[in-house]
Design an enzyme around this catalytic site. Structure first.
Site, PDB file in Angstrom:
ATOM      1  N   ARG A 105      38.877 -59.108 -53.296  1.00 51.36           N
ATOM      2  CA  ARG A 105      37.540 -59.394 -53.785  1.00 51.36           C
ATOM      3  C   ARG A 105      37.568 -60.703 -54.560  1.00 51.36           C
ATOM      4  NH1 ARG A 105      34.113 -55.133 -57.365  1.00 51.36           N
ATOM      5  NH2 ARG A 105      36.003 -55.126 -58.575  1.00 51.36           N
ATOM      6  N   THR A 109      32.512 -64.373 -56.779  1.00 50.05           N
ATOM      7  CA  THR A 109      31.363 -63.961 -55.954  1.00 50.05           C
ATOM      8  C   THR A 109      31.341 -62.454 -55.719  1.00 50.05           C
ATOM      9  OG1 THR A 109      32.604 -64.157 -53.899  1.00 50.05           O
ATOM     10  CG2 THR A 109      31.487 -66.141 -54.675  1.00 50.05           C
ATOM     11  N   ASP A 201      41.265 -50.150 -62.798  1.00 48.60           N
ATOM     12  CA  ASP A 201      41.666 -50.744 -61.514  1.00 48.60           C
ATOM     13  C   ASP A 201      42.630 -49.790 -60.816  1.00 48.60           C
ATOM     14  OD1 ASP A 201      42.033 -53.889 -60.243  1.00 48.60           O
ATOM     15  OD2 ASP A 201      43.418 -52.299 -59.642  1.00 48.60           O
ATOM     16  N   ASP A 204      46.109 -51.223 -59.905  1.00 48.20           N
ATOM     17  CA  ASP A 204      46.961 -51.414 -61.076  1.00 48.20           C
ATOM     18  C   ASP A 204      47.477 -50.079 -61.619  1.00 48.20           C
ATOM     19  OD1 ASP A 204      46.711 -54.126 -60.984  1.00 48.20           O
ATOM     20  OD2 ASP A 204      45.241 -54.271 -62.602  1.00 48.20           O
TER      21      ASP A 204
HETATM   22  N1  URA Z   1      38.112 -51.435 -57.866  1.00 47.25           N
HETATM   23  C1  URA Z   1      38.815 -50.726 -58.769  1.00 47.25           C
HETATM   24  O1  URA Z   1      40.021 -50.588 -58.670  1.00 47.25           O
HETATM   25  N2  URA Z   1      38.135 -50.178 -59.793  1.00 47.25           N
HETATM   26  C2  URA Z   1      36.813 -50.294 -59.936  1.00 47.25           C
HETATM   27  O2  URA Z   1      36.250 -49.739 -60.890  1.00 47.25           O
HETATM   28  C3  URA Z   1      36.099 -51.038 -58.973  1.00 47.25           C
HETATM   29  C4  URA Z   1      36.776 -51.607 -57.946  1.00 47.25           C
END
Ligand code: URA
Length: 210
Positions: A105, A109, A201, A204
């Site tokens: 991502r 943007t 995330d 992560d």
């Molecule tokens: N991707 C993620 O890992 N967490 C989010 O909250 C949104 C996208």
């Protein structure tokens, strides 16, 4: 008719999800919980796999017994967090064919950028399940489904752990024919495109990166 969105409210799913959301949960536990929860979500998303019968003999008598029909289903992991969901599903469906779509991502943007695509052949004859733990803006999910349809997939499903209302709506507009199965529909997205309350995330948390 298959609903466009199914939230799996089973108590085991909800309990495990709460543990995953908790920021004090370790990487190790997060991965284990994701694998466990993916088995339960896979059960729901494969509910409509077609059955045929085969003749077998039990120790007591012959019978026509149910067995899965058609080509092996295809699991498509949307990298990198999709791999965590896929590992568990593969334990349940070890014969599934596996593909990968790499999208990241763009932080400015929030649009998806493709860097990898390798998927099984004959997608038109398979149930195709795309997996990504977080359906956030929906931009990468829509792009991944666009790619799979361009490669012939017609019978598609999308499996995630958490969904935002914005992501579900974006998918509904772009791909109303693709049912979504998730463990929870959260409140909203924040200004960085994170799901709130969410779990942070997913990549992560799963891989111990920052
Ligand atoms: N991707 C993620 O890992 N967490 C989010 O909250 C949104 C996208």
């Amino acid at each position: 008719m298959t609903p466009h969105l199914t939230v799996v409210e089973h108590p085991l799913v909800q309990h495990k999800l709460t543990l995953m959301r908790d920021k004090t949960t370790s990487t190790n536990s997060f991965r284990r919980l994701l694998r466990e929860i993916s088995l339960l979500l896979a059960y729901e998303i494969t509910r409509e796999l077609e059955l045929t019968t085969m003749r077998i003999e039990t120790p007591l008598q012959p019978m026509q017994a149910p067995t899965l029909e058609g080509k092996k289903l295809a699991l498509i992991s949307i990298l990198r967090a999709g791999n965590g969901l896929m590992d568990g599903i593969l334990e349940l469906i070890p014969a599934a064919r596996v593909g990968f779509i790499g999208l990241y991502r763009d932080p400015d943007t929030l649009q998806p950028v493709q860097y990898y695509c390798k998927v099984p052949g004959e997608l038109e004859d398979r149930m195709v399940i795309a997996v990504d733990p977080m359906l956030a803006t929906g931009n990468s999910s829509v792009a991944a489904i666009d790619m799979l349809k361009a490669k012939g997939a017609r019978n598609l499903r999308f499996l995630c752990l958490l969904a935002s209302p914005e992501g579900v709506e974006r998918m509904r507009q772009a791909h109303p024919d693709v049912p979504i199965v998730t463990a929870a529909l959260d409140e909203r997205l924040d200004e960085h495109g994170y799901i709130v309350p969410g779990l942070g995330d997913a990549g992560d948390r799963m891989f111990g990166t920052k």
